[in-house]
Design a protein around this motif. Structure first.
Motif, PDB file in Angstrom:
ATOM      1  N   LEU A 138       0.826  -1.207   0.000  1.00 55.94           N
ATOM      2  CA  LEU A 138       0.000   0.000   0.000  1.00 55.94           C
ATOM      3  C   LEU A 138       0.861   1.257   0.000  1.00 55.94           C
ATOM      4  CD1 LEU A 138      -2.706   1.453   0.250  1.00 55.94           C
ATOM      5  CD2 LEU A 138      -2.551   1.160   2.735  1.00 55.94           C
ATOM      6  N   THR A 139       1.934   1.242   0.812  1.00 60.46           N
ATOM      7  CA  THR A 139       2.826   2.399   0.867  1.00 60.46           C
ATOM      8  C   THR A 139       3.467   2.667  -0.486  1.00 60.46           C
ATOM      9  OG1 THR A 139       3.311   1.879   3.182  1.00 60.46           O
ATOM     10  CG2 THR A 139       4.791   3.417   2.066  1.00 60.46           C
ATOM     11  N   ILE A 140       3.867   1.600  -1.150  1.00 64.86           N
ATOM     12  CA  ILE A 140       4.460   1.756  -2.486  1.00 64.86           C
ATOM     13  C   ILE A 140       3.458   2.380  -3.444  1.00 64.86           C
ATOM     14  CG2 ILE A 140       5.274   0.479  -4.500  1.00 64.86           C
ATOM     15  CD1 ILE A 140       6.721  -1.398  -2.622  1.00 64.86           C
ATOM     16  N   LYS A 141       2.218   1.920  -3.365  1.00 69.66           N
ATOM     17  CA  LYS A 141       1.198   2.491  -4.247  1.00 69.66           C
ATOM     18  C   LYS A 141       1.007   3.980  -3.981  1.00 69.66           C
ATOM     19  CE  LYS A 141      -1.510  -1.740  -4.902  1.00 69.66           C
ATOM     20  NZ  LYS A 141      -2.812  -2.408  -4.674  1.00 69.66           N
ATOM     21  N   VAL A 142       0.968   4.338  -2.682  1.00 74.60           N
ATOM     22  CA  VAL A 142       0.806   5.759  -2.332  1.00 74.60           C
ATOM     23  C   VAL A 142       2.004   6.571  -2.805  1.00 74.60           C
ATOM     24  CG1 VAL A 142       0.619   7.400  -0.429  1.00 74.60           C
ATOM     25  CG2 VAL A 142      -0.681   5.261  -0.365  1.00 74.60           C
ATOM     26  N   LEU A 143       3.207   6.050  -2.523  1.00 73.70           N
ATOM     27  CA  LEU A 143       4.407   6.770  -2.924  1.00 73.70           C
ATOM     28  C   LEU A 143       4.509   6.892  -4.440  1.00 73.70           C
ATOM     29  CD1 LEU A 143       7.080   5.368  -0.437  1.00 73.70           C
ATOM     30  CD2 LEU A 143       5.958   7.599  -0.395  1.00 73.70           C
ATOM     31  N   THR A 144       4.139   5.818  -5.122  1.00 71.09           N
ATOM     32  CA  THR A 144       4.166   5.865  -6.583  1.00 71.09           C
ATOM     33  C   THR A 144       3.200   6.908  -7.114  1.00 71.09           C
ATOM     34  OG1 THR A 144       4.750   3.513  -6.651  1.00 71.09           O
ATOM     35  CG2 THR A 144       3.902   4.507  -8.684  1.00 71.09           C
ATOM     36  N   SER A 145       2.033   6.970  -6.473  1.00 65.98           N
ATOM     37  CA  SER A 145       1.054   7.978  -6.882  1.00 65.98           C
ATOM     38  C   SER A 145       1.575   9.388  -6.615  1.00 65.98           C
ATOM     39  CB  SER A 145      -0.264   7.753  -6.128  1.00 65.98           C
ATOM     40  OG  SER A 145      -1.190   8.788  -6.424  1.00 65.98           O
ATOM     41  N   LEU A 146       2.178   9.578  -5.436  1.00 65.23           N
ATOM     42  CA  LEU A 146       2.747  10.890  -5.113  1.00 65.23           C
ATOM     43  C   LEU A 146       3.882  11.252  -6.067  1.00 65.23           C
ATOM     44  CD1 LEU A 146       2.844  10.685  -1.211  1.00 65.23           C
ATOM     45  CD2 LEU A 146       1.322  12.097  -2.606  1.00 65.23           C
ATOM     46  N   ARG A 147       4.722  10.269  -6.351  1.00 63.51           N
ATOM     47  CA  ARG A 147       5.840  10.524  -7.269  1.00 63.51           C
ATOM     48  C   ARG A 147       5.330  10.874  -8.660  1.00 63.51           C
ATOM     49  NH1 ARG A 147       8.940   7.016 -10.359  1.00 63.51           N
ATOM     50  NH2 ARG A 147       8.027   5.201  -9.337  1.00 63.51           N
TER      51      ARG A 147
END
Length: 446
Positions: free
Chosen positions: A288-297
């Motif tokens: 989930l964190t990766i998905k959020v970070l990827t979205s933010l990036r």
């Protein structure tokens, strides 16, 4: 299209300096101020625009830019952005920071050299310890100066832009935009590094989850075996009739050992079950964190690409705006010159007209004064004639007096004197009684 045109490219080989961000309420404050810029009368201002209105609008642009620059400068403090890397400093402001940095670096080197001096009695005799203490004091003072340099340069910067023109403020805003592009790219790299570490963590957590399940299965197998043995041992214990016998004690000891073994295996089973659940949970959390970070990036990439592209275009847009302001000033200057020219033409025209009027009046006055002049001249001629009469009368008396006293006939002398005058008296005194006439050559206007 060239392969170099990739606004979304993030080069992970570039090193970026991480900045600790202290998110405050600055964003909400800035958004609130921007929201207040909506003006429902903007259309009417455009429709009724004059050069004077444009001056007021341009001054409002300058004030808005100045407020924005001040807010950005305060905002960068709240989010931990280094001031000297986010503002276009002039030479004086930059020199304050550079001098402080140089002094701090020099102090560190001097302290290091002093500490590297061998600790011998000879070096101590020549002041090794005092040099170290002096270098330590200089390092502290240099650090204080370095800490204060940003604030000092910032104060000079704020004072400079307080009265800056629109072009200077636009240049500062463009500089901040370009600095923000680099900051966003650095943040993308930081996020990407965290994403990679989380991917590794997912693999490790997944592996640990699998290992925990395997261990749990092994423990469950051992637990089944021990439970079966424990069941047999309890049956054997029940079959011992003599509760006070050695056989009963041995059977009871065996049951106790098996119960302890089962308890340990139960604990291991619960531990591996909990560990497997925890690792499985972190697999999902990391994912989930990766998905959020990827979205933010991804969003940062979008903002950075747009900001980078728009800043390049905006520089040209700002150039046009500044040139338009200068053209408006030139137009106003031309209008002022034209107005002055018209006024000058009016004044010169008035002067020329006054000259013509004055000249005509002078001519009229001259013409009006001719009769007066003639009247004066008549008086002059009358006085002249009266004087001649008195002179000729006196001359007659002189002739008679000379004749009586000296027996000299003065008639010839006076006749000769008056011979040039056709109107001269004949000498018999007959004309002396009348009004003498002026001679022809006595005309003063001739």
């Amino acid at each position: 299209m060239s392969d170099d045109f990739d606004l979304l490219e993030t080069n992970s080989n570039e090193k970026s300096e991480k900045v600790d961000v202290n998110w405050g309420k600055a964003i909400d404050q800035m958004k609130s101020k921007l929201a207040q810029e909506d003006d429902p009368e903007s259309r009417q201002k455009i429709l009724n625009a004059t050069l004077d209105n444009v001056v007021d609008m341009a001054e409002k642009d300058r004030s808005t830019l100045l407020d924005a620059i001040k807010d950005l400068t305060d905002y960068q403090d709240e989010v931990g952005i280094m001031f000297e890397g986010f503002s276009a400093l002039n030479a004086s402001e930059q020199k304050i920071i550079d001098d402080a940095i140089k002094r701090l670096e020099r102090a560190r080197v001097e302290l290091e050299d002093a500490n590297n001096t061998p600790d011998t009695w000879w070096n101590n005799l020549w002041g090794r310890k005092s040099k170290i203490e002096k270098a330590e004091d200089e390092l502290k003072n240099a650090q204080k100066e370095r800490d204060a340099a940003d604030n000092k340069a910032k104060a000079m910067f704020q004072q400079r832009i307080e009265n800056a023109d629109v072009q200077t403020l636009l240049n500062e805003l463009s500089f901040k935009s370009q600095a923000a592009v680099k900051r966003l790219k650095d943040r993308e790299l930081e996020i990407k590094e965290v994403e990679e570490s989380l991917k590794t963590a997912i693999v490790e957590a997944s592996n640990n989850h699998t290992k925990a399940l395997e261990k749990k299965k092994q423990v469950e197998t051992q637990l089944e075996e021990q439970n079966a043995l424990l069941k047999q041992a309890r049956l054997a214990l029940e079959e011992v009739a003599d509760k006070q016998s050695t056989a009963y004690s041995e059977a009871l000891e065996k049951v106790t050992q098996l119960e302890q073994k089962v308890e340990e295996l139960e604990g291991l089973k619960n531990a591996y079950t909990t560990l497997a659940a925890s690792k499985d949970s972190f697999v999902h959390k990391h994912n989930l964190t990766i998905k959020v970070l990827t979205s933010l990036r991804s969003n940062l990439q979008t903002h950075r690409a747009k900001l980078k592209s728009d800043t390049d275009e905006r520089l040209k847009y700002y150039d046009g705006y500044v040139v338009a302001l200068k053209a408006r000033t030139d137009q106003e200057f031309a209008a002022i010159l034209e107005h002055l020219g018209v006024k000058t033409d009016e004044h010169i025209g008035e002067t020329l007209a006054a000259m013509h009027t004055a000249s005509a009046k002078a001519r009229q006055e001259m013409m009006d004064n001719i009769p007066v002049h003639e009247k004066v001249m008549q008086g002059v001629y009358g006085s002249y004639a009266e004087a001649l009469k008195e002179i000729r009368t006196k001359d007659s008396e002189i002739q008679k007096n000379f004749a009586d006293r000296y027996g000299i006939d003065m008639k010839e002398i006076f006749d000769e004197y008056y011979s040039a005058d056709p109107n001269a008296p004949s000498g018999d005194g007959s004309e002396s009684k009348g009004e003498p006439k002026p001679e022809a050559n006595d005309d003063l206007l001739g």
